[in-house]
Design a protein around this motif. Structure first.
Motif, PDB file in Angstrom:
ATOM      1  N   LEU A 483       0.936  -1.241  -0.113  1.00 41.13           N
ATOM      2  CA  LEU A 483       0.246   0.163  -0.347  1.00 41.13           C
ATOM      3  C   LEU A 483       1.168   1.162  -0.094  1.00 41.13           C
ATOM      4  CD1 LEU A 483      -3.095  -1.152   2.985  1.00 41.13           C
ATOM      5  CD2 LEU A 483      -2.780  -0.739  -0.137  1.00 41.13           C
ATOM      6  N   SER A 484       2.109   1.721   0.507  1.00 41.39           N
ATOM      7  CA  SER A 484       2.829   2.168   0.884  1.00 41.39           C
ATOM      8  C   SER A 484       3.722   2.938  -0.578  1.00 41.39           C
ATOM      9  CB  SER A 484       4.272   1.567   1.347  1.00 41.39           C
ATOM     10  OG  SER A 484       4.775   0.834   0.895  1.00 41.39           O
ATOM     11  N   ASN A 485       3.209   2.057  -1.486  1.00 42.92           N
ATOM     12  CA  ASN A 485       3.641   2.671  -3.569  1.00 42.92           C
ATOM     13  C   ASN A 485       2.541   2.663  -3.743  1.00 42.92           C
ATOM     14  OD1 ASN A 485       6.797   1.990  -2.981  1.00 42.92           O
ATOM     15  ND2 ASN A 485       6.141  -0.504  -2.755  1.00 42.92           N
ATOM     16  N   LYS A 486       1.477   2.130  -3.145  1.00 40.68           N
ATOM     17  CA  LYS A 486       0.519   2.600  -4.344  1.00 40.68           C
ATOM     18  C   LYS A 486       0.573   4.262  -4.888  1.00 40.68           C
ATOM     19  CE  LYS A 486      -4.725   2.533  -3.859  1.00 40.68           C
ATOM     20  NZ  LYS A 486      -6.333   2.540  -3.008  1.00 40.68           N
ATOM     21  N   LEU A 487      -0.167   5.158  -6.170  1.00 44.16           N
ATOM     22  CA  LEU A 487      -0.299   5.528  -6.703  1.00 44.16           C
ATOM     23  C   LEU A 487      -1.591   6.283  -6.967  1.00 44.16           C
ATOM     24  CD1 LEU A 487       2.407   5.971  -9.266  1.00 44.16           C
ATOM     25  CD2 LEU A 487       2.475   6.760  -6.933  1.00 44.16           C
ATOM     26  N   GLY A 488      -2.626   5.312  -6.776  1.00 44.28           N
ATOM     27  CA  GLY A 488      -3.670   5.877  -7.337  1.00 44.28           C
ATOM     28  C   GLY A 488      -4.728   4.556  -7.774  1.00 44.28           C
ATOM     29  N   HIS A 489      -5.775   4.639  -7.801  1.00 49.16           N
ATOM     30  CA  HIS A 489      -6.511   3.788  -8.725  1.00 49.16           C
ATOM     31  C   HIS A 489      -8.085   4.178  -9.317  1.00 49.16           C
ATOM     32  CE1 HIS A 489      -8.847   4.936  -4.771  1.00 49.16           C
ATOM     33  NE2 HIS A 489     -10.007   4.849  -5.735  1.00 49.16           N
ATOM     34  N   GLY A 490      -8.422   3.362 -10.255  1.00 48.20           N
ATOM     35  CA  GLY A 490      -9.231   3.733 -11.445  1.00 48.20           C
ATOM     36  C   GLY A 490     -10.107   3.051 -11.266  1.00 48.20           C
ATOM     37  N   GLY A 491     -11.389   2.781 -12.554  1.00 50.79           N
ATOM     38  CA  GLY A 491     -12.234   2.053 -12.499  1.00 50.79           C
ATOM     39  C   GLY A 491     -12.128   0.952 -12.840  1.00 50.79           C
ATOM     40  N   PHE A 492     -10.940   0.076 -13.503  1.00 50.08           N
ATOM     41  CA  PHE A 492     -10.129  -0.937 -13.902  1.00 50.08           C
ATOM     42  C   PHE A 492      -9.066  -1.540 -12.769  1.00 50.08           C
ATOM     43  CE2 PHE A 492     -11.941   1.270 -17.492  1.00 50.08           C
ATOM     44  CZ  PHE A 492     -12.994   0.947 -17.682  1.00 50.08           C
ATOM     45  N   GLY A 503      17.588  -0.366 -11.402  1.00 47.46           N
ATOM     46  CA  GLY A 503      17.299   1.096 -10.592  1.00 47.46           C
ATOM     47  C   GLY A 503      15.895   2.446 -11.001  1.00 47.46           C
ATOM     48  N   GLN A 504      15.434   1.704 -12.108  1.00 48.24           N
ATOM     49  CA  GLN A 504      14.676   2.592 -12.974  1.00 48.24           C
ATOM     50  C   GLN A 504      13.599   2.362 -12.417  1.00 48.24           C
ATOM     51  OE1 GLN A 504      13.707   1.026 -16.853  1.00 48.24           O
ATOM     52  NE2 GLN A 504      12.655   2.168 -17.545  1.00 48.24           N
ATOM     53  N   GLU A 505      12.936   3.220 -12.021  1.00 49.94           N
ATOM     54  CA  GLU A 505      10.940   3.658 -11.136  1.00 49.94           C
ATOM     55  C   GLU A 505      10.604   3.993 -12.559  1.00 49.94           C
ATOM     56  OE1 GLU A 505      12.462   6.665  -7.868  1.00 49.94           O
ATOM     57  OE2 GLU A 505      12.087   7.857  -9.649  1.00 49.94           O
ATOM     58  N   ILE A 506       9.509   2.791 -12.152  1.00 47.78           N
ATOM     59  CA  ILE A 506       8.351   2.294 -13.298  1.00 47.78           C
ATOM     60  C   ILE A 506       6.897   2.698 -12.452  1.00 47.78           C
ATOM     61  CG2 ILE A 506       9.287   0.866 -14.859  1.00 47.78           C
ATOM     62  CD1 ILE A 506       7.970  -1.365 -13.081  1.00 47.78           C
ATOM     63  N   ALA A 507       5.547   2.996 -13.340  1.00 47.66           N
ATOM     64  CA  ALA A 507       4.248   2.997 -12.640  1.00 47.66           C
ATOM     65  C   ALA A 507       3.588   1.745 -13.225  1.00 47.66           C
ATOM     66  CB  ALA A 507       3.403   4.162 -13.049  1.00 47.66           C
ATOM     67  N   VAL A 508       3.168   0.988 -12.346  1.00 44.29           N
ATOM     68  CA  VAL A 508       2.873  -0.321 -12.701  1.00 44.29           C
ATOM     69  C   VAL A 508       0.756  -0.396 -13.014  1.00 44.29           C
ATOM     70  CG1 VAL A 508       2.464  -3.554 -12.022  1.00 44.29           C
ATOM     71  CG2 VAL A 508       4.847  -1.760 -11.749  1.00 44.29           C
ATOM     72  N   LYS A 509       0.619  -0.361 -13.339  1.00 45.10           N
ATOM     73  CA  LYS A 509      -0.823  -0.490 -13.565  1.00 45.10           C
ATOM     74  C   LYS A 509      -1.292  -1.284 -13.619  1.00 45.10           C
ATOM     75  CE  LYS A 509      -5.095   1.327 -15.938  1.00 45.10           C
ATOM     76  NZ  LYS A 509      -5.486   1.804 -17.685  1.00 45.10           N
ATOM     77  N   ARG A 510      -1.781  -2.149 -12.100  1.00 47.30           N
ATOM     78  CA  ARG A 510      -2.243  -3.640 -12.285  1.00 47.30           C
ATOM     79  C   ARG A 510      -3.960  -3.624 -11.973  1.00 47.30           C
ATOM     80  NH1 ARG A 510      -1.479  -6.933  -6.555  1.00 47.30           N
ATOM     81  NH2 ARG A 510      -2.178  -9.761  -7.463  1.00 47.30           N
ATOM     82  N   LEU A 511      -4.562  -4.069 -13.256  1.00 43.21           N
ATOM     83  CA  LEU A 511      -5.856  -4.673 -13.227  1.00 43.21           C
ATOM     84  C   LEU A 511      -6.981  -5.468 -12.426  1.00 43.21           C
ATOM     85  CD1 LEU A 511      -4.975  -2.633 -16.211  1.00 43.21           C
ATOM     86  CD2 LEU A 511      -7.037  -4.364 -17.526  1.00 43.21           C
ATOM     87  N   SER A 512      -7.842  -4.883 -11.912  1.00 40.11           N
ATOM     88  CA  SER A 512      -8.477  -5.506 -10.977  1.00 40.11           C
ATOM     89  C   SER A 512      -8.889  -6.391 -11.947  1.00 40.11           C
ATOM     90  CB  SER A 512      -9.635  -4.434 -10.594  1.00 40.11           C
ATOM     91  OG  SER A 512     -10.893  -5.346 -10.028  1.00 40.11           O
TER      92      SER A 512
END
Length: 799
Positions: A483-492, A503-512
């Protein structure tokens, strides 16, 4: 002149001269206050209070302005010597008390030249280069005692470098960073578009002066040094009838002078906030780990420091480690040379530890310990720190290892993913979602997409064009989706911050897993975005499909989404008008690319503030293409029986009839312009008196020619007045109710970058009333031909 409790009020009605008692005190003082007596800006007898209410302000026999106590004793005087004629006194605008010769009207003395703890427009802070005498702000001892306190502030010039300093008695406790001719480079709120009218120069008498002017009385502000030694920018809120603090010199712990010690940098967004410069290590590791950083850091590898005449070839020359967006260290030495010469001079001087160059300042070099370095988020300068070649070589070797590892690892992952995909494609009994995904990957279309396939007649897109990540690697990168790495959530689904092994930082969109629509949006997003390359669109790095897990990997945006700035009062001030202009233009260019310039013609359909991400330099990048539609070549609108989007951003023809075209995105863009300029959210704005939406409220104010009441006070600047009005005008053109009346994005770009006259809106904005926006009816054919879950409304949520 005046007796306690009489007062004098300036002509503009904003300033008052009179007697006052601070809170929790019975002592009486003569002072000047702004708007209310709680905002004292100047005190005459600050070190000699009156003990009763019998004080008098008058002109004495020697022509000076004096304060007398009940016994007619002088307790304060303007102390002008050799006055040869009769004098008079006047109280001018901007709270300036003036002593004049009665006949010649020459000014003999004025309070604006004798500041207390407040800097007013045109009031000058100065230092004499010959004598060292300075005019300073001096704090109160406490909120109830206006006598001279421990803190003072003024301008200083050392080695041709001008800065503003705050001292605690004689010890520096804050500094502004070097002046570059337009801004103080160490103040994050000051960018190149920070037009607050600061000016410096030599007054011809050997004094280096600093002052500021304002162009509009309605945007009046001042600077106050409080009793704790913090400099504050204050403005008057006419609605709340109180003073607002819009900036302080203590935004974070990093603003404390030298908090991290020598050869260390402070970053308020890091934990801990202090870190040693590259090539350095803590002097006292035990104290450092206890967050006691006062000992600072020491060099890890000694410098070689080869001279030009050294014939040795066995040793390699020192180099420089580059730091960006930095408040540079104290005690710089300035010279007027080019950047290349600046570097060479530092490299040839064994005593030179670092250098920096700025066109407005010139060359800065440091020969003493590097102290008070701060990592800023915007603004600042580049700093080049001298390090041994071995330290640079370590970085080069590590980079080579990382690149080799990534290339080999990527090849292995792609090959394995391809083998797994081929094996799984032969199993007919696999789960429905995975089957759909394979059909999609081969260019096919599952049956239940046939009626309204989001990707339309798109070119076939092979997932092999992307990096395929396995689930375990992404779980490790996100700390098991903590949860500390959670950036946000949407409908999916939910978006997490991750960090790969390199070392590369990424954003991971995990579909529900529970989202019945998630797979379709996942497929659509892969098809759309992997074909797009533009500086104002977020970049897709890879994807992951294992069983029920479906994930997308994007480049990480450290400043998250636009809504986190424009709707947050604490961050709103970071976006000055020039920054907002760049954001608006960047979004427009991204949309133009989608509509006209990309290999595919794409309608986004869900453009909103939370879907615009900001990179390190606050450049905008459009994201979330799960709702996007690849369009045909014509301009005619297309009908859909599956309406997706967000209340407040959907155009009326789309929300109520299911018709969408390029003008659907233009409408959303218009809403965004109005939100960015006003700082108000359309979907939650509500005018109780008229039940108006933000669009309706802007339209009414526009027609009443009262548009200034809408402008966000934190960004309003008189010098940009016409541009701000122009942007609101463009926003209203984009949100017109009839789609054909709206401009194309190509026309919008032209409007943004020219000063040509704009057409008047030919139709009013859609959804003027809030209830019409919330109660819009879906078309009957949509209701009859689709499932109960035919409407997808994205939740408004920042990243």
């Amino acid at each position: 002149f005046i007796k306690d409790p009489e007062t004098l009020i300036s002509k503009d009605g904003n300033f008052t001269l009179g007697f006052f008692s601070p809170k929790n005190s019975t002592n009486r003082y003569v002072g000047i206050w702004w708007k209310s007596q709680s905002t004292i800006i100047w005190v005459a007898n600050r070190n000699q209070p009156l003990n009763d209410s019998n004080g008098i302000v008058a002109i004495s026999g020697d022509g000076n302005l004096v304060v007398l106590n009940g016994h007619k004793q002088v307790i304060w005087s303007s102390n002008v010597s050799n006055i040869a004629s009769n004098t008079t006194s006047q109280f001018w605008d901007f709270g300036n008390l003036v002593l004049l010769e009665s006949i010649t009207r020459n000014i003999l003395w004025q309070s604006i030249q004798q500041p207390s703890d407040t800097l007013l427009p045109s009031m000058k802070l100065s230092i004499n280069k010959r004598t060292g005498k300075s005019v300073k702000l001096k704090s109160w001892r406490s909120p109830s005692d206006p006598s001279v306190g421990n803190f003072s502030s003024s301008t200083v010039e050392r080695q041709n470098i001008l800065e503003v300093i705050i001292w605690n008695e004689t010890r520096t406790c804050w500094r502004s960073g070097p002046w570059n001719g337009g801004v103080f480079t160490g103040i994050q709120a000051m960018t190149m578009a920070y037009f607050f009218g600061f000016q410096t120069g030599d007054d011809g008498e050997g004094n280096i002066v600093l002052y500021y002017t304002i162009q509009n009385d309605g945007d009046f502000f001042m600077y106050h040094l409080n009793s704790k030694g913090i400099l504050e920018e204050i403005r008057w809120d006419d609605t709340k009838k109180e003073v607002l603090v819009t900036w302080t010199s203590r935004e974070s712990e990093c603003d404390v002078y030298g908090i991290c010690g020598i050869f260390a940098t402070c970053n308020s967004l890091s934990s801990p906030i202090c870190s040693c410069l590259r090539g350095f290590e803590p002097r006292n590791i035990r104290e450092w780990n206890r967050n006691n950083w006062t000992d600072g850091c020491v060099r890890r590898t000694p410098l070689q420091c080869e001279r030009v005449n050294n014939k040795s070839t066995s040793r390699k020359e020192d180099g420089f480690s580059k730091l960006q967006t930095i408040k540079v260290p104290d005690f710089a030495e300035g010279s007027s040379v080019t950047s290349d010469i600046c570097r060479n001079l530092c490299l040839k001087n064994c005593s030179c530890l670092a250098y920096s160059h700025n066109d407005g300042i010139g060359c800065m070099s440091w020969t003493e310990n590097l102290l008070d370095i701060q990592q800023l988020q915007i603004g600042g300068l580049n700093l080049y720190v001298r390090v041994a070649y071995a330290e640079l070589d370590k970085g080069r070797n590590m980079t080579t290892v990382i690149i080799s590892t990534v290339i080999i690892g990527t090849l292995i992952i792609v090959i394995c993913a391809y083998i797994i995909w081929r094996r799984r494609s032969n199993h007919l009994a696999r789960k429905k979602n995975n089957k759909s995904f394979q059909l999609f990957n081969k260019g096919g279309s599952p049956e239940h997409y046939a009626t309204d396939n989001e990707i339309g007649e798109s070119p076939q897109v092979k997932l092999q064009e992307l990096l395929i990540f396995d689930f375990e690697k992404l779980a490790t990168a996100t700390n098991n989706f903590h949860l500390s790495n959670k950036l946000g959530h949407g409908g999916f689904g939910t978006v997490y911050k991750g960090k790969l092994q390199d070392g590369q930082e990424i954003a991971v969109k995990r579909l529900s897993r529970a989202s019945g629509q998630g797979l379709e949006e996942f497929m659509n997003e892969v098809v759309v975005i992997c074909k797009l390359q533009h500086r104002n669109l977020v970049r897709l790095l890879g994807c992951c499909i294992e069983g029920d897990e479906k994930m997308l990997m994007y480049e990480y945006m450290p400043n998250k989404s636009l809504d986190a700035f424009i709707f947050d009062p604490s961050k709103n001030i970071l976006l000055d008008w020039r920054t907002r202009y760049n954001i608006i233009e960047g979004i427009a260019r991204g949309l133009l690319y989608l509509h006209r310039d990309s290999r595919l013609r794409i309608i986004h359909r869900d453009l909103k503030a939370s879907n615009v991400l900001l990179d390190e330099e606050l450049n905008p990048k459009i994201s979330d293409f799960g709702m996007a539609r690849i369009f045909g070549g014509g301009d005619d609108p297309v009908n859909t029986n599956r309406i997706v989007g967000t209340y407040g951003y959907m155009s009326p023809e789309y929300a109520m009839q299911g018709l969408f075209s390029e003008k659907t995105d233009v409408f959303s863009f218009g809403v965004l312009i109005l939100e960015i300029v006003t700082g108000r959210r359309n979907s939650s704005f509500y005018d109780n008196e008229h039940a108006l939406s933000l669009l309706g409220f802007v339209w009414i104010k526009w027609r009443e020619d009262n548009i200034l009441s809408l402008i966000d006070e934190g960004i309003y600047d008189p010098s940009h007045h016409n541009y701000i009005l122009r942007y609101i005008h463009i926003g209203l053109l984009c949100v017109q109710e009839i789609a054909v009346d709206r401009p194309t994005m190509a026309e919008v770009i032209s409007m943004l970058n020219s000063e040509a006259a704009l057409p008047s809106p030919s139709s009013k904005p859609a959804f003027i009333l809030m209830k019409s926006m919330l109660n819009s009816k879906w078309p009957e054919e949509c209701q009859s031909s689709s499932s109960n879950n035919n409407v997808s409304i994205t939740e408004i949520c920042g990243r």
